[in-house]
Design a protein around this motif. Sequence first.
Motif, PDB file in Angstrom:
ATOM      1  N   LEU A 194      -0.136   5.255  -5.860  1.00 17.51           N
ATOM      2  CA  LEU A 194       0.559   6.278  -6.641  1.00 17.51           C
ATOM      3  C   LEU A 194      -0.366   7.372  -7.162  1.00 17.51           C
ATOM      4  CD1 LEU A 194       2.882   3.851  -8.583  1.00 17.51           C
ATOM      5  CD2 LEU A 194       3.522   5.344  -6.674  1.00 17.51           C
ATOM      6  N   ASN A 195      -1.657   7.163  -7.076  1.00 19.84           N
ATOM      7  CA  ASN A 195      -2.646   8.113  -7.586  1.00 19.84           C
ATOM      8  C   ASN A 195      -2.954   9.135  -6.488  1.00 19.84           C
ATOM      9  OD1 ASN A 195      -4.991   9.478  -8.348  1.00 19.84           O
ATOM     10  ND2 ASN A 195      -5.904   7.669  -9.295  1.00 19.84           N
ATOM     11  N   THR A 196      -2.583  10.381  -6.705  1.00 20.51           N
ATOM     12  CA  THR A 196      -2.774  11.416  -5.675  1.00 20.51           C
ATOM     13  C   THR A 196      -4.246  11.678  -5.372  1.00 20.51           C
ATOM     14  OG1 THR A 196      -2.613  13.154  -7.343  1.00 20.51           O
ATOM     15  CG2 THR A 196      -0.579  12.552  -6.184  1.00 20.51           C
ATOM     16  N   GLY A 197      -5.147  11.239  -6.241  1.00 16.52           N
ATOM     17  CA  GLY A 197      -6.575  11.409  -5.993  1.00 16.52           C
ATOM     18  C   GLY A 197      -7.172  10.320  -5.110  1.00 16.52           C
ATOM     19  N   GLU A 198      -6.394   9.303  -4.809  1.00 16.69           N
ATOM     20  CA  GLU A 198      -6.855   8.185  -3.971  1.00 16.69           C
ATOM     21  C   GLU A 198      -6.552   8.461  -2.496  1.00 16.69           C
ATOM     22  OE1 GLU A 198      -8.364   5.234  -4.394  1.00 16.69           O
ATOM     23  OE2 GLU A 198      -8.594   5.286  -6.559  1.00 16.69           O
ATOM     24  N   PRO A 199      -7.367   7.934  -1.588  1.00 20.30           N
ATOM     25  CA  PRO A 199      -7.106   8.110  -0.161  1.00 20.30           C
ATOM     26  C   PRO A 199      -6.118   7.086   0.402  1.00 20.30           C
ATOM     27  CG  PRO A 199      -9.184   6.973  -0.450  1.00 20.30           C
ATOM     28  CD  PRO A 199      -8.682   7.319  -1.836  1.00 20.30           C
ATOM     29  N   MET A 200      -5.576   6.217  -0.451  1.00 23.05           N
ATOM     30  CA  MET A 200      -4.643   5.176  -0.015  1.00 23.05           C
ATOM     31  C   MET A 200      -3.203   5.661  -0.165  1.00 23.05           C
ATOM     32  SD  MET A 200      -6.454   1.847  -1.766  1.00 23.05           S
ATOM     33  CE  MET A 200      -5.315   0.674  -1.063  1.00 23.05           C
ATOM     34  N   HIS A 201      -2.375   5.316   0.809  1.00 23.72           N
ATOM     35  CA  HIS A 201      -0.973   5.731   0.817  1.00 23.72           C
ATOM     36  C   HIS A 201      -0.105   4.571   1.276  1.00 23.72           C
ATOM     37  CE1 HIS A 201      -2.313   9.887   0.312  1.00 23.72           C
ATOM     38  NE2 HIS A 201      -3.268   9.553   1.159  1.00 23.72           N
ATOM     39  N   ALA A 202       1.159   4.609   0.888  1.00 24.11           N
ATOM     40  CA  ALA A 202       2.104   3.573   1.287  1.00 24.11           C
ATOM     41  C   ALA A 202       3.465   4.191   1.540  1.00 24.11           C
ATOM     42  CB  ALA A 202       2.212   2.505   0.205  1.00 24.11           C
ATOM     43  N   ALA A 203       4.183   3.595   2.485  1.00 23.16           N
ATOM     44  CA  ALA A 203       5.549   4.012   2.777  1.00 23.16           C
ATOM     45  C   ALA A 203       6.397   2.771   2.999  1.00 23.16           C
ATOM     46  CB  ALA A 203       5.588   4.916   4.016  1.00 23.16           C
ATOM     47  N   ILE A 206      -5.257   4.219   4.782  1.00 21.62           N
ATOM     48  CA  ILE A 206      -6.414   4.733   4.056  1.00 21.62           C
ATOM     49  C   ILE A 206      -7.037   5.828   4.910  1.00 21.62           C
ATOM     50  CG2 ILE A 206      -8.666   4.207   3.034  1.00 21.62           C
ATOM     51  CD1 ILE A 206      -7.710   1.271   2.848  1.00 21.62           C
ATOM     52  N   PHE A 207      -7.181   7.008   4.346  1.00 22.43           N
ATOM     53  CA  PHE A 207      -7.828   8.115   5.038  1.00 22.43           C
ATOM     54  C   PHE A 207      -9.289   8.152   4.608  1.00 22.43           C
ATOM     55  CE2 PHE A 207      -3.387   9.029   5.194  1.00 22.43           C
ATOM     56  CZ  PHE A 207      -3.209   9.601   6.441  1.00 22.43           C
ATOM     57  N   HIS A 208     -10.179   8.314   5.580  1.00 25.25           N
ATOM     58  CA  HIS A 208     -11.609   8.293   5.254  1.00 25.25           C
ATOM     59  C   HIS A 208     -12.412   9.137   6.238  1.00 25.25           C
ATOM     60  CE1 HIS A 208     -12.758   5.574   8.578  1.00 25.25           C
ATOM     61  NE2 HIS A 208     -11.573   5.038   8.388  1.00 25.25           N
ATOM     62  N   ARG A 209     -13.615   9.488   5.826  1.00 24.39           N
ATOM     63  CA  ARG A 209     -14.536  10.252   6.661  1.00 24.39           C
ATOM     64  C   ARG A 209     -14.976   9.413   7.863  1.00 24.39           C
ATOM     65  NH1 ARG A 209     -13.218  14.720   4.623  1.00 24.39           N
ATOM     66  NH2 ARG A 209     -14.156  15.410   2.693  1.00 24.39           N
ATOM     67  N   SER A 210     -15.446  10.104   8.882  1.00 22.08           N
ATOM     68  CA  SER A 210     -15.950   9.447  10.080  1.00 22.08           C
ATOM     69  C   SER A 210     -17.259  10.104  10.498  1.00 22.08           C
ATOM     70  CB  SER A 210     -14.932   9.568  11.217  1.00 22.08           C
ATOM     71  OG  SER A 210     -15.494   9.104  12.436  1.00 22.08           O
ATOM     72  N   THR A 211     -18.172   9.311  10.976  1.00 20.71           N
ATOM     73  CA  THR A 211     -19.415   9.871  11.524  1.00 20.71           C
ATOM     74  C   THR A 211     -19.231  10.294  12.973  1.00 20.71           C
ATOM     75  OG1 THR A 211     -20.192   7.674  12.196  1.00 20.71           O
ATOM     76  CG2 THR A 211     -20.856   8.466  10.005  1.00 20.71           C
TER      77      THR A 211
END
Length: 149
Positions: free
Chosen positions: A45-54, A69-74
């Motif tokens: 529920l925290n818009t600052g977090e990279p975690m989402h649910a549906a 979870i959205f995250h950076r990639s090398t």
Amino acid sequence: MQSIEIKAIEHKDFEVWLPLWKAYQQFYEVEIPETVTLQTWERFLNTGEPMHAALAMLGEQAVGFVHTIFHRSTWTASDDCYLQDLFVAADGRGKGIGRALIEHVYADARSRGVSRVYWLTHETNHNARQLYDRVAERSGFIHYRNVFS
């Protein structure tokens, strides 16, 4: 058959999400502490977090969920999307709900400019793997981990 609606979770959805979350844990024979469950819910529920649910809804009934979870990639200039959890209640399986949840993740990832979506499943999860083999390709990588207490 009713149409499947996929919707982002809201504060009011905790009571319909929680039984699915517990059923998911039973499926994988794990018990996630309540404190972690509550923290995870707040992160969704925290818009600052990279975690989402549906949630997948059939009418008023929640029949499945997906967590990402959205995250950076090398390996890419854009982010990656890790589809961490996908679950469809037993009575909803075989009705296209899992596919609809994955397609929702794909659409969300594209809208965020993400270059790839990936996930893991247990090798014994044969039913889900039949779907996964149709909607994605296996990377060939083997998953390793070490758990610290």
